[in-house]
Design a protein around this motif. Structure first.
Motif, mmCIF file in Angstrom:
data_model
loop_
_atom_site.group_PDB
_atom_site.id
_atom_site.type_symbol
_atom_site.label_atom_id
_atom_site.label_comp_id
_atom_site.label_asym_id
_atom_site.label_seq_id
_atom_site.Cartn_x
_atom_site.Cartn_y
_atom_site.Cartn_z
ATOM 1 N N GLU A 192 1.086 -1.396 -0.140
ATOM 2 C CA GLU A 192 0.038 0.222 -0.086
ATOM 3 C C GLU A 192 1.084 1.255 -0.497
ATOM 4 O O GLU A 192 0.665 1.703 -0.720
ATOM 5 C CB GLU A 192 -0.655 -0.105 1.230
ATOM 6 N N THR A 193 1.970 1.234 0.858
ATOM 7 C CA THR A 193 2.201 2.425 1.229
ATOM 8 C C THR A 193 4.270 2.220 0.566
ATOM 9 O O THR A 193 4.856 3.855 0.268
ATOM 10 C CB THR A 193 3.020 2.647 2.378
ATOM 11 N N GLY A 194 4.839 1.098 0.001
ATOM 12 C CA GLY A 194 6.274 1.080 -0.440
ATOM 13 C C GLY A 194 6.905 1.176 0.744
ATOM 14 O O GLY A 194 7.856 1.527 0.246
ATOM 15 N N GLU A 195 6.547 1.451 2.384
ATOM 16 C CA GLU A 195 7.040 1.251 3.332
ATOM 17 C C GLU A 195 8.100 -0.148 3.841
ATOM 18 O O GLU A 195 8.018 -1.312 2.511
ATOM 19 C CB GLU A 195 6.901 1.311 4.419
ATOM 20 N N MET A 196 9.347 0.093 3.999
ATOM 21 C CA MET A 196 10.026 -1.493 4.092
ATOM 22 C C MET A 196 10.345 -1.449 5.607
ATOM 23 O O MET A 196 11.016 -0.936 5.990
ATOM 24 C CB MET A 196 11.449 -1.171 3.217
ATOM 25 N N PHE A 197 10.760 -3.277 5.862
ATOM 26 C CA PHE A 197 11.799 -3.468 7.065
ATOM 27 C C PHE A 197 12.210 -4.711 6.807
ATOM 28 O O PHE A 197 11.986 -5.373 5.835
ATOM 29 C CB PHE A 197 10.379 -3.528 8.180
ATOM 30 N N SER A 198 12.721 -5.149 7.795
ATOM 31 C CA SER A 198 13.149 -6.420 7.798
ATOM 32 C C SER A 198 13.947 -6.702 9.081
ATOM 33 O O SER A 198 13.151 -6.451 10.068
ATOM 34 C CB SER A 198 15.035 -6.043 7.249
ATOM 35 N N LEU A 199 13.374 -8.538 8.969
ATOM 36 C CA LEU A 199 13.542 -8.939 9.730
ATOM 37 C C LEU A 199 14.622 -10.116 9.730
ATOM 38 O O LEU A 199 15.215 -10.480 8.346
ATOM 39 C CB LEU A 199 12.330 -9.896 10.351
ATOM 40 N N HIS A 200 15.319 -10.699 11.051
ATOM 41 C CA HIS A 200 15.589 -11.635 10.401
ATOM 42 C C HIS A 200 15.165 -13.118 11.684
ATOM 43 O O HIS A 200 14.721 -12.846 12.598
ATOM 44 C CB HIS A 200 17.022 -11.494 11.024
ATOM 45 N N THR A 201 15.839 -14.543 11.091
ATOM 46 C CA THR A 201 15.572 -15.270 11.876
ATOM 47 C C THR A 201 16.776 -16.525 11.882
ATOM 48 O O THR A 201 17.383 -16.272 11.039
ATOM 49 C CB THR A 201 14.127 -16.182 11.829
ATOM 50 N N THR A 202 16.917 -17.291 12.895
ATOM 51 C CA THR A 202 18.183 -18.451 13.025
ATOM 52 C C THR A 202 17.548 -19.693 13.017
ATOM 53 O O THR A 202 17.843 -20.320 12.861
ATOM 54 C CB THR A 202 18.822 -18.337 14.354
ATOM 55 N N ASP A 203 16.491 -19.552 12.466
ATOM 56 C CA ASP A 203 15.239 -20.813 12.619
ATOM 57 C C ASP A 203 14.563 -21.508 10.917
ATOM 58 O O ASP A 203 14.164 -20.635 11.059
ATOM 59 C CB ASP A 203 13.756 -20.642 13.082
ATOM 60 N N HIS A 204 15.289 -22.412 11.394
ATOM 61 C CA HIS A 204 15.264 -22.897 9.386
ATOM 62 C C HIS A 204 13.825 -23.444 9.136
ATOM 63 O O HIS A 204 13.657 -22.580 7.555
ATOM 64 C CB HIS A 204 15.911 -24.683 9.727
ATOM 65 N N ALA A 205 12.513 -23.400 9.958
ATOM 66 C CA ALA A 205 11.124 -24.223 10.344
ATOM 67 C C ALA A 205 11.133 -22.486 9.484
ATOM 68 O O ALA A 205 10.277 -22.769 8.774
ATOM 69 C CB ALA A 205 10.904 -24.333 11.108
ATOM 70 N N GLU A 206 11.261 -21.406 10.672
ATOM 71 C CA GLU A 206 10.328 -19.969 9.755
ATOM 72 C C GLU A 206 10.799 -19.635 9.076
ATOM 73 O O GLU A 206 10.556 -19.023 7.854
ATOM 74 C CB GLU A 206 10.945 -18.706 10.847
ATOM 75 N N ALA A 207 12.823 -19.710 7.802
ATOM 76 C CA ALA A 207 13.084 -19.255 7.292
ATOM 77 C C ALA A 207 12.758 -19.811 6.112
ATOM 78 O O ALA A 207 12.441 -19.283 4.617
ATOM 79 C CB ALA A 207 14.637 -19.499 7.321
ATOM 80 N N ASP A 208 12.389 -21.160 6.659
ATOM 81 C CA ASP A 208 11.632 -21.964 4.768
ATOM 82 C C ASP A 208 10.230 -21.554 4.830
ATOM 83 O O ASP A 208 9.527 -21.879 3.474
ATOM 84 C CB ASP A 208 11.929 -23.179 5.036
ATOM 85 N N THR A 209 9.252 -20.478 5.694
ATOM 86 C CA THR A 209 7.918 -20.418 5.262
ATOM 87 C C THR A 209 7.736 -20.050 4.373
ATOM 88 O O THR A 209 6.304 -20.331 3.750
ATOM 89 C CB THR A 209 7.446 -19.967 6.774
ATOM 90 N N PHE A 210 8.297 -18.760 3.217
ATOM 91 C CA PHE A 210 8.607 -18.254 2.674
ATOM 92 C C PHE A 210 9.855 -17.820 1.734
ATOM 93 O O PHE A 210 10.836 -17.567 2.528
ATOM 94 C CB PHE A 210 6.960 -16.722 2.978
ATOM 95 N N THR A 211 9.000 -17.544 0.662
ATOM 96 C CA THR A 211 10.417 -16.930 0.194
ATOM 97 C C THR A 211 10.225 -15.388 -0.808
ATOM 98 O O THR A 211 9.537 -15.065 -0.486
ATOM 99 C CB THR A 211 10.816 -18.342 -1.300
ATOM 100 N N TYR A 212 10.970 -15.094 -1.434
ATOM 101 C CA TYR A 212 11.587 -13.462 -2.503
ATOM 102 C C TYR A 212 9.968 -14.181 -3.412
ATOM 103 O O TYR A 212 9.815 -14.853 -3.742
ATOM 104 C CB TYR A 212 12.216 -13.992 -3.744
ATOM 105 N N GLY A 213 9.412 -12.980 -3.384
ATOM 106 C CA GLY A 213 8.323 -12.599 -3.829
ATOM 107 C C GLY A 213 6.891 -13.417 -3.987
ATOM 108 O O GLY A 213 5.678 -12.598 -3.547
ATOM 109 N N ASP A 214 6.774 -14.169 -2.201
ATOM 110 C CA ASP A 214 5.810 -14.321 -1.380
ATOM 111 C C ASP A 214 4.584 -12.733 -0.904
ATOM 112 O O ASP A 214 5.733 -12.032 -0.790
ATOM 113 C CB ASP A 214 5.924 -15.291 -0.409
ATOM 114 N N CYS A 215 3.226 -13.097 -0.330
ATOM 115 C CA CYS A 215 3.121 -11.987 -0.460
ATOM 116 C C CYS A 215 2.594 -12.889 1.367
ATOM 117 O O CYS A 215 1.899 -13.373 1.083
ATOM 118 C CB CYS A 215 1.563 -11.718 -0.915
ATOM 119 N N VAL A 216 2.801 -11.877 1.994
ATOM 120 C CA VAL A 216 2.596 -12.740 3.314
ATOM 121 C C VAL A 216 1.660 -11.113 4.102
ATOM 122 O O VAL A 216 1.905 -9.878 3.448
ATOM 123 C CB VAL A 216 3.270 -12.082 4.550
#
Length: 75
Positions: free
Chosen positions: A29-53
């Motif tokens: 909607e606004t173009g705002e950006m933010f970042s998050l990180h995880t060390t949990d492999h299951a969380e990392a595999d939940t979504f990937t580049y291009g997904d809408c969340v």
């Protein structure tokens, strides 16, 4: 409050004996950006580049006990 974001960046790199995955999100909607990180492999595999969340933001009705002023200043 619910907001929609695109995953427009995903990078995984080693860190010691584990790995860290960084995600970059952009608001649809606004173009705002933010970042998050995880060390949990299951969380990392939940979504990937291009997904809408969908991110849900709500008030914590059971906040951690302690000095909130110090916690805010540290972040």
């Amino acid at each position: 409050m619910k907001k929609k974001y695109w995953v427009n960046g995903k990078v995984t790199y080693p860190q010691g004996e584990t790995s860290v995955t960084n995600f970059m999100f952009t608001s649809t909607e606004t173009g705002e950006m933010f970042s998050l990180h995880t060390t949990d492999h299951a969380e990392a595999d939940t979504f990937t580049y291009g997904d809408c969340v969908v991110m849900e933001i709500r008030k914590d009705t059971d906040p951690p006990q302690g000095n909130n002023k110090n916690q805010t200043e540290q972040h």
